[in-house]
Design a protein around this motif. Structure first.
Motif, PDB file in Angstrom:
ATOM      1  N   THR A 191      19.074  44.724  42.268  1.00  0.00           N
ATOM      2  CA  THR A 191      17.643  44.621  41.998  1.00  0.00           C
ATOM      3  C   THR A 191      17.386  43.930  40.665  1.00  0.00           C
ATOM      4  O   THR A 191      16.476  43.109  40.534  1.00  0.00           O
ATOM      5  CB  THR A 191      17.008  46.022  41.992  1.00  0.00           C
ATOM      6  N   GLU A 192      18.216  44.260  39.672  1.00  0.00           N
ATOM      7  CA  GLU A 192      18.084  43.603  38.370  1.00  0.00           C
ATOM      8  C   GLU A 192      18.309  42.099  38.484  1.00  0.00           C
ATOM      9  O   GLU A 192      17.556  41.303  37.917  1.00  0.00           O
ATOM     10  CB  GLU A 192      19.088  44.206  37.388  1.00  0.00           C
ATOM     11  N   GLU A 193      19.331  41.690  39.226  1.00  0.00           N
ATOM     12  CA  GLU A 193      19.601  40.268  39.404  1.00  0.00           C
ATOM     13  C   GLU A 193      18.472  39.581  40.163  1.00  0.00           C
ATOM     14  O   GLU A 193      18.126  38.426  39.874  1.00  0.00           O
ATOM     15  CB  GLU A 193      20.931  40.081  40.142  1.00  0.00           C
ATOM     16  N   TYR A 194      17.884  40.294  41.125  1.00  0.00           N
ATOM     17  CA  TYR A 194      16.771  39.727  41.876  1.00  0.00           C
ATOM     18  C   TYR A 194      15.565  39.510  40.956  1.00  0.00           C
ATOM     19  O   TYR A 194      14.894  38.468  41.025  1.00  0.00           O
ATOM     20  CB  TYR A 194      16.382  40.645  43.032  1.00  0.00           C
ATOM     21  N   PHE A 195      15.299  40.488  40.083  1.00  0.00           N
ATOM     22  CA  PHE A 195      14.194  40.332  39.136  1.00  0.00           C
ATOM     23  C   PHE A 195      14.443  39.151  38.191  1.00  0.00           C
ATOM     24  O   PHE A 195      13.518  38.391  37.879  1.00  0.00           O
ATOM     25  CB  PHE A 195      14.004  41.620  38.328  1.00  0.00           C
TER      26      PHE A 195
END
Length: 455
Positions: free
Chosen positions: A372-376
Motif C-alpha cells: 500500500t505504501e508503494e502504491y501511494f
C-alpha cells in the motif's frame, strides 16, 4: 438527515454570519493585523529622505527589485522598517523543513509531537534573526553605495550610526511581521504569513492595472494587448480555481461489520489533491532565488560606487534579471523541486499505509502494509508531476508575457496564484467556522426538543 443538510446549507447566509460572534472577532483581528502591516510599510527607516529614496528607486527599478518590492507591498521603494517583508522568515522555514527531513536530531524532534514542533519553531525564529541581520546590513550598506553612485543622497547622514539604526529597524520590522503572521494564524482566519504576502501583492495590483490602462491611453500598448492581458488573467483565475479543487479519490474498503441492516461493507475515499503543496512552492522558490540575487545586486552597486564592479558580477546580475531565460529556468526548477519536496512532507505514504492497516482498511487489489505504501508513492509521484507542471505553467507563462510587454510584475502568474489560492483557503476556513457554528445551533435545538418537561 436531508432536512438537516438543507437547513445547514441555507444557514450560510448573512443573517447567520451576524450570529457567529467568534468568527467576526477572528475576521476583525485578521483585518487589523493586515492594516497594521500596510501602515508599517509607510514608516521609513530612521535617517532616510523619503523623496530622495523615491527618486533613487526609480533609477534602480526593474528586474529583481520589482519582485521583492511586490512581495513587500511597496515597502522596499520607501525603504520602510518592513522593507524585507516576511521573506527571511520563509527562507528560515525552508531551511528548518529541509533539516527536519535530512538531519537526524531534527527528524527525531518532528516525531515528538507538539513539544518537538515548538522547538523547531524556535529554531526557525533564531534563523530568521540571523538571515535578517545579514540581509538588513547588506541592504543598508547597498543603499549608501547606491546614493553615492547615482548622485542622489537618500541617506541623510551616512555612517556607522545609520548602519546600526537601519539594520536594527529592519530586523525589528521583519520580526514584528513574523509575530503578526503567527498571531493571525492562531487568533484570526487563514495562514498569517500567506495573508501578509497576499496583502502586499494586492496593494500593488492597482498600480499595475493603472500602468496597463495608461499604456493603452498613450498608445504605448495596443488595445488588443490590454484586452488580452485582462482576458488571460480571467482565464488563469478560473483555471487556478479548477486545479485547486481537483483531486484523486482513492477507494478505501473496511471489513464487513454488523449493523442494524445486517452485515455491510464500509467504504470511504481518501482524497489526494492534484496540488497538495498549495502556494508554498512558488513562495519558497521566490525566497531562495531572491536572497542570492539581492546580495548580488547590492554587491554590484557597491562595487560600482567604489571604483567599478567585476565583469563576472555584472554578467551574473545581467543574466539573472527578472524575465531573463536564466531567471525563468531557475524559478521553474525551484517550483518543481519544492512541489515534490513539500508534497512528500505533507503526505507521508508510510504513515498513511500504517494507519489504514491499523484500522483494518485496505485498497481493493492492493495488499496492506508495504504494498500500500508503494502504491501511494507511485500514485503521488504521478499526481505531483501534474501539480508541478500546473504550478510552473501558471507562474512562468504570465511572467514571460508581461516581461515581453514591459508590464508590471504585479500582474504576473505568481502573484495571481498566491492571491487566488490564499483567498480560496481563507474562504474555506470561514465556511468551516460557519458550518461548525450551525452544527452547534442544531445540537442545541435538538437537546431542547428532547428535554422532558417538568410537571
Amino acid at each position: 438527515m436531508a432536512s438537516a443538510a438543507e437547513h445547514l446549507a441555507s444557514s450560510l447566509s448573512l443573517a447567520n454570519f451576524q450570529k457567529a460572534t467568534e468568527l467576526k472577532k477572528r475576521l476583525w483581528f485578521t483585518l487589523g493585523g493586515l492594516i497594521l502591516f500596510r501602515l508599517l510599510s509607510f514608516v521609513p527607516v530612521p535617517g532616510i529622505d523619503p523623496a530622495a529614496m523615491q527618486a533613487l528607486y526609480q533609477t534602480q527599478s526593474g528586474g529583481i527589485l520589482d519582485v521583492f518590492n511586490t512581495f513587500s507591498g511597496g515597502a522596499l521603494e520607501r525603504f520602510s522598517i518592513v522593507a524585507l517583508g516576511v521573506m527571511p522568515y520563509i527562507t528560515a522555514s525552508i531551511v528548518v523543513q529541509l533539516g527536519g527531513t535530512l538531519y537526524e536530531p531534527w527528524k527525531a524532534l518532528k516525531k515528538e509531537g507538539e513539544s518537538g514542533r515548538k522547538k523547531l519553531n524556535q529554531y526557525t525564529r533564531y534563523l530568521t534573526v540571523a538571515i535578517t541581520l545579514v540581509q538588513g546590513y547588506l541592504a543598508v550598506r547597498g543603499l549608501e553605495s547606491q546614493g553615492a553612485n547615482q548622485g542622489i543622497q537618500a541617506v541623510v547622514q551616512p555612517g556607522l550610526l545609520f548602519e546600526l539604526a537601519g539594520t536594527v529597524s529592519l530586523v525589528g520590522g521583519t520580526l514584528f511581521l513574523m509575530w503578526i503572521g503567527e498571531q493571525i494564524t492562531s487568533r484570526g482566519i487563514g495562514n498569517g504569513v500567506s495573508l501578509i504576502i497576499m496583502a502586499g501583492i494586492i496593494a500593488r495590483l492597482p498600480l499595475g492595472l493603472g500602468q496597463l490602462l495608461e499604456g493603452s491611453r498613450t498608445g504605448s500598448l495596443s488595445a488588443v494587448l490590454v484586452v488580452g492581458v485582462i482576458a488571460l488573467s480571467a482565464v488563469l483565475i478560473l483555471f487556478i480555481c479548477f486545479m485547486e479543487r481537483a483531486q484523486r479519490r482513492v477507494l478505501i474498503q473496511y471489513p464487513k461489520r454488523q449493523t442494524v441492516r445486517g452485515m455491510q461493507q464500509e467504504r470511504s475515499h481518501l482524497p489526494i489533491k492534484i496540488n497538495t503543496a498549495g502556494v508554498i512552492p512558488p513562495i519558497f522558490a521566490s525566497s531562495l532565488l531572491l536572497m542570492p540575487l539581492t546580495v548580488l545586486n547590492w554587491a554590484g552597486n557597491r562595487a560600482t560606487a567604489e571604483g567599478g564592479a567585476s565583469d563576472w558580477l555584472i554578467t551574473i546580475t545581467t543574466y539573472l534579471q527578472n524575465g531573463s531565460p536564466a531567471y525563468l529556468a531557475l524559478y521553474g526548477i525551484g517550483i518543481a523541486f519544492f512541489t515534490f519536496f513539500y508534497t512528500a512532507v505533507q503526505f507521508n505514504s508510510e504513515e498513511t499505509a500504517e494507519n489504514l492497516k491499523r484500522h483494518g482498511g485496505f485498497i481493493p487489489g492492493i495488499r496492506p502494509g508495504k504494498a500500500t505504501e508503494e502504491y501511494f508513492d507511485y500514485l503521488l509521484n504521478r499526481i505531483t508531476v501534474v501539480g508541478a507542471s500546473y504550478l510552473v505553467l501558471i507562474c512562468l507563462i504570465p511572467e514571460i508575457l508581461t516581461a515581453q510587454a514591459g508590464l508590471s510584475i504585479a500582474l504576473g502568474g505568481t502573484g495571481l496564484l498566491i492571491v487566488v489560492n490564499v483567498t480560496m483557503d481563507t474562504v474555506s476556513q470561514v465556511q468551516s467556522h460557519l458550518i461548525a457554528h450551525q452544527y452547534g445551533d442544531l445540537i442545541k435545538k435538538a437537546k431542547l426538543k428532547t428535554t422532558p418537561r417538568r410537571r
